[in-house]
Design an enzyme around this catalytic site. Structure first.
Site, PDB file in Angstrom:
ATOM      1  N   LYS A 155       0.707  -0.850  -0.206  1.00 56.87           N
ATOM      2  CA  LYS A 155       0.178  -0.362   0.250  1.00 56.87           C
ATOM      3  C   LYS A 155       0.640   1.664   0.194  1.00 56.87           C
ATOM      4  O   LYS A 155       1.927   0.963   0.497  1.00 56.87           O
ATOM      5  CB  LYS A 155      -0.977  -0.161   1.405  1.00 56.87           C
ATOM      6  CG  LYS A 155      -1.578   1.443   1.468  1.00 56.87           C
ATOM      7  CD  LYS A 155      -2.870   0.800   2.647  1.00 56.87           C
ATOM      8  CE  LYS A 155      -3.061   2.879   2.654  1.00 56.87           C
ATOM      9  NZ  LYS A 155      -4.665   2.901   3.945  1.00 56.87           N
ATOM     10  N   GLU A 205      -9.585  11.770  12.432  1.00 58.43           N
ATOM     11  CA  GLU A 205      -8.796  11.382  13.237  1.00 58.43           C
ATOM     12  C   GLU A 205      -7.980  11.147  13.896  1.00 58.43           C
ATOM     13  O   GLU A 205      -6.761  11.718  13.919  1.00 58.43           O
ATOM     14  CB  GLU A 205      -7.898  10.511  11.614  1.00 58.43           C
ATOM     15  CG  GLU A 205      -7.622   8.979  11.682  1.00 58.43           C
ATOM     16  CD  GLU A 205      -6.721   8.539  10.892  1.00 58.43           C
ATOM     17  OE1 GLU A 205      -6.647   7.537  11.281  1.00 58.43           O
ATOM     18  OE2 GLU A 205      -6.888   9.002   9.560  1.00 58.43           O
ATOM     19  N   GLU A 249      -7.910  -2.511   2.407  1.00 59.69           N
ATOM     20  CA  GLU A 249      -6.965  -1.165   3.208  1.00 59.69           C
ATOM     21  C   GLU A 249      -7.047  -0.846   4.882  1.00 59.69           C
ATOM     22  O   GLU A 249      -5.702  -0.298   5.359  1.00 59.69           O
ATOM     23  CB  GLU A 249      -7.347  -0.488   2.033  1.00 59.69           C
ATOM     24  CG  GLU A 249      -6.682   1.146   2.983  1.00 59.69           C
ATOM     25  CD  GLU A 249      -7.288   2.322   1.587  1.00 59.69           C
ATOM     26  OE1 GLU A 249      -6.886   3.726   2.463  1.00 59.69           O
ATOM     27  OE2 GLU A 249      -7.760   2.248   0.882  1.00 59.69           O
ATOM     28  N   GLU A 385     -11.735  10.094  -5.212  1.00 63.84           N
ATOM     29  CA  GLU A 385     -11.728  11.103  -3.898  1.00 63.84           C
ATOM     30  C   GLU A 385     -11.112  11.563  -3.046  1.00 63.84           C
ATOM     31  O   GLU A 385     -10.961  11.868  -1.857  1.00 63.84           O
ATOM     32  CB  GLU A 385     -11.104   9.448  -3.214  1.00 63.84           C
ATOM     33  CG  GLU A 385     -11.007   8.985  -1.553  1.00 63.84           C
ATOM     34  CD  GLU A 385     -10.224   7.584  -0.384  1.00 63.84           C
ATOM     35  OE1 GLU A 385      -9.344   7.715   0.403  1.00 63.84           O
ATOM     36  OE2 GLU A 385     -10.679   6.596  -1.485  1.00 63.84           O
TER      37      GLU A 385
END
Length: 401
Positions: A155, A205, A249, A385
């Protein structure tokens, strides 16, 4: 108002009464320069002035922070707090300081006055430049996917920026108020990031928080844009919960968080499946990790430093992902995907992942947004996104992509 000066943050939700306007008073009092504003689901903080800066030298960052806090306590400050941001690159200078004064209030989302509308400014006339251009960003995603399918890495998070320029300097306090009111239960911040620069944003977050020997982390990875149509919004949320690409992910990030935090804990609880977290513009896969520290001397910044950078902002393996980012992104991330937050002299604190943000300098704003790229990614999906993630800030400044 009953905001406190240089005292510990207020107790958790439900353990004290909130005076209407108590939290929004701190939001309204914020002024750029040496003010530092942080709002979280737990508390609201406004720091004024600079009593001491955290230096940039050969000592480990956590040691430098402890030394500055200890020195302030010896100088007579009863409750010193370090506030500010750390860049994505771990060897870059920090933007951390102990304010001369700190006022605390309960969370913004508990203050009924947060629902009041903000006065709209005159259109700023922003000129917008995309760096890199969408087609170049898509080409970088495609190249990374090809390498992942060949087995090089698992990733990488690739970002792009919008460079906004206006005929006059923007009203940054009004911008902060709009960000806070759009997602009052999130993490809203405005702190100096370098001489003449301001880091401002509203992150969803939490990287990690420590309080009284316990920790909480809330990794987000796997996202989908919201829809104004209720039925479509629900469909997108349900699809995200079942998406193999996004679940993979997310699992990569949660595994990395578990591996980083487990050595510090006598107990660590990690749910088996993610839930959904939402902002005004995005759905995210979310896992809330909790634990009890084995060593009470471990601080919030010790934990945050062990986590940073997570695969949610960098990739895996970390070192190779760093290299791919440097090769693919035609800009320096600076504070973007670093962390912003606070820590007191007892080691308690909150550190948030620096996303949904911009860096302001004069008449310019640089906005950042990234997407997690895995082998199942497509250039079109990841470009879309990042465009959706830009919406948080574009709405706050009255600009369009």
């Amino acid at each position: 108002m009953s905001t406190s000066l240089h005292h510990a943050p207020p107790p958790a939700s439900g353990r004290r009464l909130l005076s209407p306007g108590e939290a929004t008073a701190l939001l309204d009092a914020y002024q750029p320069g040496t003010d530092r504003f942080l709002a979280s689901p737990r508390a609201t903080l406004l720091g004024r002035g600079t009593a001491a800066d955290v230096p940039h030298d050969a000592r480990p960052l956590t040691r430098r922070v402890r030394d500055v806090l200890d020195a302030r306590r010896r100088a007579g400050d009863p409750a010193p707090v370090v506030v500010g941001s750390l860049p994505f690159a771990p060897d870059a200078p920090p933007a951390l300081a102990v304010p001369e004064s700190v006022r605390w209030a309960p969370p913004l989302h508990q203050d009924p006055l947060i629902a009041l509308p903000v006065r709209e400014d005159e259109p700023a006339g922003w000129q917008v430049r995309e760096v890199p251009a969408p087609e170049l960003y898509g080409a970088a995603v495609a190249a990374a996917v090809e390498r992942m399918r060949a087995g090089e890495f698992a990733k990488v998070v690739l970002a792009r920026t919008l460079e906004l320029t206006a005929p006059r300097e923007p009203d940054l306090p009004a911008m902060l108020r709009r960000l806070a009111r759009r997602d009052p239960a999130g993490y809203t911040f405005a702190v100096p990031s370098a001489p003449g620069r301001l880091l401002i944003g509203a992150s969803p977050e939490l990287l990690v928080a420590r309080r009284n020997g316990r920790l909480i982390a809330n990794p987000l990875a796997g996202s989908a844009p919201r829809s104004a149509d209720l039925a479509e919004d629900v469909r997108r949320a349900a699809a995200l919960l079942e998406s193999p690409k996004d679940l993979h992910e997310h699992a990569v990030v949660v595994d990395a968080v578990r591996e980083a935090l487990a050595p510090f804990c006598s107990r660590l609880d990690v749910p088996a499946r993610p839930t959904l977290a939402r902002t005004a513009d995005m759905w995210h896969l979310s896992t809330t990790v909790t634990g009890a520290l084995a060593d009470p001397g471990v601080t919030a910044l010790d934990l945050a430093s062990a986590l940073h950078p997570t695969p949610a902002v960098c990739g895996t393996p970390t070192e190779l992902a760093h290299t791919v980012i440097a090769e693919s992104e035609p800009f320096d991330r600076g504070p973007y995907t670093g962390m912003v937050g606070w820590q007191d002299a007892d080691g308690d604190g909150e550190w948030v992942v620096t996303i949904r943000c911009a860096e302001a300098e004069g008449r310019s704003l640089r906005l950042f947004a990234g997407a997690g790229v895995v082998a199942a990614s497509t250039p079109e999906t990841e470009t879309a996104e990042t465009s959706a993630k830009f919406r948080t800030f574009l709405n706050a400044v009255g600009a369009a992509l």
